[in-house]
Scaffold this active site. Sequence first.
Site, PDB file in Angstrom:
ATOM      1  N   TYR A   1      48.910  45.445  38.426  1.00 21.39           N
ATOM      2  CA  TYR A   1      47.547  45.097  38.829  1.00 21.39           C
ATOM      3  C   TYR A   1      47.006  46.134  39.810  1.00 21.39           C
ATOM      4  CZ  TYR A   1      43.680  41.980  40.174  1.00 21.39           C
ATOM      5  OH  TYR A   1      42.445  41.417  40.405  1.00 21.39           O
TER       6      TYR A   1
ATOM      7  N   LYS B   1      43.790  48.636  39.173  1.00 21.62           N
ATOM      8  CA  LYS B   1      42.625  48.577  40.048  1.00 21.62           C
ATOM      9  C   LYS B   1      42.449  49.880  40.823  1.00 21.62           C
ATOM     10  CE  LYS B   1      41.362  44.433  38.898  1.00 21.62           C
ATOM     11  NZ  LYS B   1      40.133  44.216  38.123  1.00 21.62           N
TER      12      LYS B   1
END
Length: 254
Positions: free
Chosen positions: A159, A163
């Site tokens: 993640y 990002k």
Amino acid sequence: MTAPGLTRFAGRTALLTAAASGIGKATAHRLAAEGASVLVTDVDAEGADRVAEEIRAENGHARARRLDATSPEEWTAAVEEVTSWTGRLDVLHLNAGRNLPGPAHELDDAAWHDQLRLSLDSVFYGVRATVPLLRAARGAVVVTSSVHATLGFRGFPAYAAAKGGIGALVRQLAVEYGGEIRFNAVLPGAVVTALWAHTPPEYKDLTIARTPVGRLGSPEDIAAAVAFFASDDASFVTGQNLLVDGGRGISSQE
């Protein structure tokens, strides 16, 4: 969220991904309340339909369609629908993402690639498909990133990588398309969405304690930041990654 007196998007068209709930849904309502014609997309077609119906019930202009943001073919179809509907695209909000926790040594290949594909590849596919329309409108792209792009939290390597990649890509695209299209990202902190229904109360309390404003965020908080970046109020702002996190990113871990 309503925006009394604001009509910053009158005569403009917006396309939003992952807009059946949470941040995407709040942003769809916000842009429509300010006058935009909104194409609500999501892999959850029924959810997208419900959001569009809500907007129309509020006298807004909205359509809905299923869109897998990782599918180039479905992006082509979505662009065709926008073209046939209003003939223009002024705002693109890329909001798709998934967070599957797990330390690197426990994360399998599928989970790693799934998170990068949905959070990062989807941005590339969406931009590639919509650049001609956005260029013609001198439009704006806003991507939902995360505080995970700037802070380290145990158990979220894929993640965080996705990002963080969004931040670099947004800067690159802002340079690539110069005065034709603006690109910015919002980096939410802890926001109350459906995920929090399964979050232990003690973690919620700890998160609030580490957030200077003393509360969790709402989807409407993020929608307001997206609307700013998408509007002419931000006409001199591009390539930026804005923390919308109640101060979490500047707070000590203690």
